[in-house]
Design a protein around this motif. Structure first.
Motif, short mmCIF file in Angstrom:
data_model
loop_
_atom_site.label_atom_id
_atom_site.label_comp_id
_atom_site.label_asym_id
_atom_site.label_seq_id
_atom_site.Cartn_x
_atom_site.Cartn_y
_atom_site.Cartn_z
N UNK A 120 0.85 -1.20 0.00
CA UNK A 120 0.00 0.00 0.00
C UNK A 120 0.88 1.25 0.00
N UNK A 121 0.75 2.11 -1.01
CA UNK A 121 1.66 3.27 -1.09
C UNK A 121 1.10 4.53 -0.41
N UNK A 122 2.00 5.31 0.21
CA UNK A 122 1.70 6.67 0.66
C UNK A 122 2.70 7.56 -0.07
N UNK A 123 2.23 8.58 -0.77
CA UNK A 123 3.15 9.45 -1.51
C UNK A 123 3.47 10.68 -0.65
N UNK A 124 4.77 10.97 -0.49
CA UNK A 124 5.20 12.15 0.25
C UNK A 124 6.00 13.04 -0.70
N UNK A 125 5.49 14.26 -0.94
CA UNK A 125 6.22 15.19 -1.81
C UNK A 125 7.06 16.08 -0.90
N UNK A 126 8.38 15.88 -0.99
CA UNK A 126 9.33 16.51 -0.05
C UNK A 126 9.93 17.77 -0.67
N UNK A 127 10.55 18.58 0.16
CA UNK A 127 11.29 19.78 -0.26
C UNK A 127 10.38 20.84 -0.91
N UNK A 128 9.15 21.02 -0.36
CA UNK A 128 8.26 22.04 -0.94
C UNK A 128 8.69 23.45 -0.54
N UNK A 129 9.72 23.56 0.31
CA UNK A 129 10.22 24.89 0.69
C UNK A 129 11.25 25.41 -0.31
N UNK A 130 11.64 24.55 -1.28
CA UNK A 130 12.67 24.98 -2.25
C UNK A 130 12.09 26.01 -3.21
N UNK A 131 12.91 26.97 -3.67
CA UNK A 131 12.39 27.89 -4.70
C UNK A 131 12.11 27.09 -5.98
N UNK A 132 11.27 27.62 -6.83
CA UNK A 132 10.80 27.03 -8.10
C UNK A 132 10.38 25.55 -7.99
N UNK A 133 9.84 25.13 -6.82
CA UNK A 133 9.32 23.76 -6.75
C UNK A 133 7.91 23.75 -7.34
N UNK A 134 7.42 22.57 -7.73
CA UNK A 134 6.13 22.50 -8.43
C UNK A 134 5.34 21.28 -7.91
N UNK A 135 4.87 21.36 -6.65
CA UNK A 135 4.24 20.18 -6.04
C UNK A 135 3.04 19.64 -6.80
#
Length: 602
Positions: A120-135
């Motif tokens: 069973x997967x849980x997706x974690x999108x990390x490093x959303x504090x970085x500039x030019x990130x695109x969550x």
């Protein structure tokens, strides 16, 4: 107590080990006054230096009266053998993705393995504090990846969390919090309890530990039945043979360490002492009615290198273990815990063929042996060729390069010269995203050239695809090398006079021997030079009156760069304090004689 078993999977450098640090801190494994440091799980010296995870590790935390077993896995394709095994112990996975880079080749590789095992997967999108990130875009790309990998309806309905491992927060929305508790609650909610079947004892050995006090320790998940201290059991091996043995001691994972217990219930991970002669994939089963679990298959090696004893003039000056017996015993010991490694004897008693998953995989082994005090010589890495339907086939890899737009044409040129084919080209922010299919041979030596061509801006990642038809010759190094003419100590006077011929791998005052590579020639073809000549002094000239010599500092190559640099007739001498490149045949006349005889045969 309820149990959850979860593995953390991701591409290299997306923040797996930092997430584990946060889980450890949030559950108060360490006392408040205890200094834990960063990247706690990367305990090996090499892991700390390189900032990568090489060996998978287990730990456990207790959160809201539920025991969570966490497995930290490597992200490099070269250590894929580690990932495949340990996923067997998990019931769910946290897929960690960088909010800027999105899914990378290795993300695809480890996710595919996890989905095949129905985790069973849980997706974690990390490093959303970085500039030019695109969550949001990355979330869509992850969904598309799941869809392409034939995920089930249930798996496609994965929960997503956003956050920053560095700043210590994760949440189910993009609103920053001051802790990772929403993610911990998500693990309890979305990861199922281990499925427990009825029946007699079954536990597959998926990993191993080694203790000089207790010997080899088998690690795995108890699939069914209860395992107890002093219990007799049957060890069912891959070839079907059964050995009757008795369990000496049992340990479960607690915090960062292990705790001794008398019995372990199904669904929990445990370490068993007293299992003799086991291999990874064997099953610990009931004494009376043994039933085996399906065998774990590990991807085949794709590359080989010749490991020999050190036979240079500096033999034995630096290391403690220098004989072929030392070398053989150490390599055999490594195959016990390094599943993707194979060792074969050769016609010579002093040399062994070692097969691995890639340059990094073999490089880590050589570096580890060097630090333990071994001296050895290693040859040029060779890819493994297979005969399929009467045709010569070689391993191919999928290569992904992210590079600033102005360098994209240089990268495409470099890869296509090495028989790579461009399949995908798209723009990601200010970066150009390129995907190639390239023979594994073409990757050897590519990283150094690519970093030079792109001013160090290229980000490269590759993973093994499949065996495909042989692509023909691939151009190697363009320039020749400078070789020392005789043994001695290099002088500033000589090196200064030779600077216009190329650049050096040695500084003044270093010991060299005949046939040792001391620099790169500016032109094709090897050049034999004398770097040891001192300045001739007369009555009229004082030693310091000439213009002071200004020599460019030597070019320092890492072990992996040396492995990519050398050609077929060259090898690397590795000792605890030195890495030197040299010709396999040190004597110049002998080299010329063999080259002539090969020409006449051709």
């Amino acid at each position: 107590m309820q149990i959850r078993n979860i593995a953390i999977i991701a591409h290299v450098d997306h923040g797996k080990t930092t997430l584990v640090d946060n889980i450890i801190r949030s559950s108060k494994v360490f006392r408040d006054n205890q200094e834990a440091g960063e990247l706690i799980m990367d305990s090996n010296d090499l892991e700390k230096e390189r900032g990568i995870t090489i060996f998978s590790k287990n730990m456990s935390v207790v959160y809201k009266d539920v025991k969570i077993n966490v497995i930290d896995t490597p992200g490099h394709a070269d250590f894929g053998g580690e990932v495949e095994r340990v996923l067997k112990m998990a019931d769910g996975v946290i897929l960690l993705v960088d909010a800027f880079e999105g899914p990378m080749p290795q993300t695809r590789f480890v996710l595919q393995k996890a989905l095949q095992l129905n985790l069973h997967p849980i997706v974690v999108i990390n490093k959303v504090d970085k500039p030019n990130c695109r969550p949001d875009e990355v979330h869509d790309a992850v969904f598309e990846l799941f869809f392409n990998l034939d995920a089930t309806e249930e798996q496609l309905n994965f929960p997503t969390y956003y956050g920053s491992g560095k700043n210590g927060w994760f949440n189910d929305s993009l609103t920053p919090t001051d802790n990772i508790l929403p993610l911990m609650d998500g693990i309890l909610k979305h990861v199922p309890e281990p499925k427990i079947q009825e029946g007699t004892l079954q536990m597959q050995i998926t990993s191993l530990d080694y203790s000089s006090f207790l010997g080899r320790i088998a690690i795995g998940k108890v699939a069914r039945g209860i395992i107890k201290e002093n219990q007799p059991f049957s060890l069912v091996q891959a070839d079907g043979s059964i050995k009757k043995q008795r369990i000496r001691e049992l340990y479960v994972f607690e915090g960062m360490g292990k705790r001794k217990v008398t019995e372990v219930y199904p669904g929990d991970l445990c370490a068993v002492v007293g299992v003799e002669g086991f291999n990874i994939g064997d099953t610990i089963a009931d004494f009376e009615n043994p039933e085996a679990l399906p065998i774990i298959s590990v991807d085949e090696p794709t590359m080989s290198m010749l490991f020999s004893i050190n036979n240079s003039p500096f033999f034995g000056k630096d290391g403690k273990f220098v004989t072929s017996r030392h070398l053989r015993d150490r390599l055999m010991k490594e195959t016990e815990k390094n599943l993707a490694l194979r060792v074969k004897d050769t016609d010579s008693a002093d040399s062994f063929l070692v097969y691995g998953r890639g340059i990094l995989h073999l490089g880590v082994l050589i570096e580890t042996m060097r630090r333990e005090g071994y001296e050895l010589t290693v040859g040029q890495p060779q890819v493994l060729v297979k005969e399929i339907d009467g045709h010569k086939n070689e391993p191919y890899e999928s290569l992904v390069v992210d590079v600033p737009e102005e360098f994209a044409s240089k990268v495409i040129d470099l890869v296509t010269r090495r028989k790579g084919e461009l399949h995908v080209m798209e723009t990601k922010g200010e970066m150009q995203h390129l995907e190639f299919e390239i023979p594994s041979r073409g990757l050897i030596g590519l990283r150094t050239n690519m970093l030079t061509a792109t001013a160090g801006e290229a980000v490269m990642a590759h993973r093994f695809l499949d065996y495909k038809p042989w692509k023909g010759p691939i151009p190697g190094r363009n320039n020749g090398v400078m070789l020392a003419k005789e043994a001695g100590s290099t002088t500033a006077y000589s090196l200064d006079k030779l600077q216009d011929r190329g650049f050096f791998f040695v500084d003044p005052g270093e010991d060299v021997y005949a046939g040792m590579i001391i620099g790169e020639n500016n032109k094709p073809g090897d050049l034999i030079v004398n770097p040891n000549e001192g300045k001739k002094l007369t009555n009229h000239r004082a030693s310091g009156s000439d213009a002071a010599t200004s020599i460019a500092p030597k070019t320092l190559l890492t072990l992996e760069e040396c492995m990519e640099y050398i050609q077929q007739d060259e090898c690397i001498e590795v000792t605890p304090n030195f890495i030197r490149m040299r010709k396999v045949i040190l004597d110049e006349h002998e080299r010329n004689r063999i080259a002539k005889s090969m020409k006449s045969e051709a």
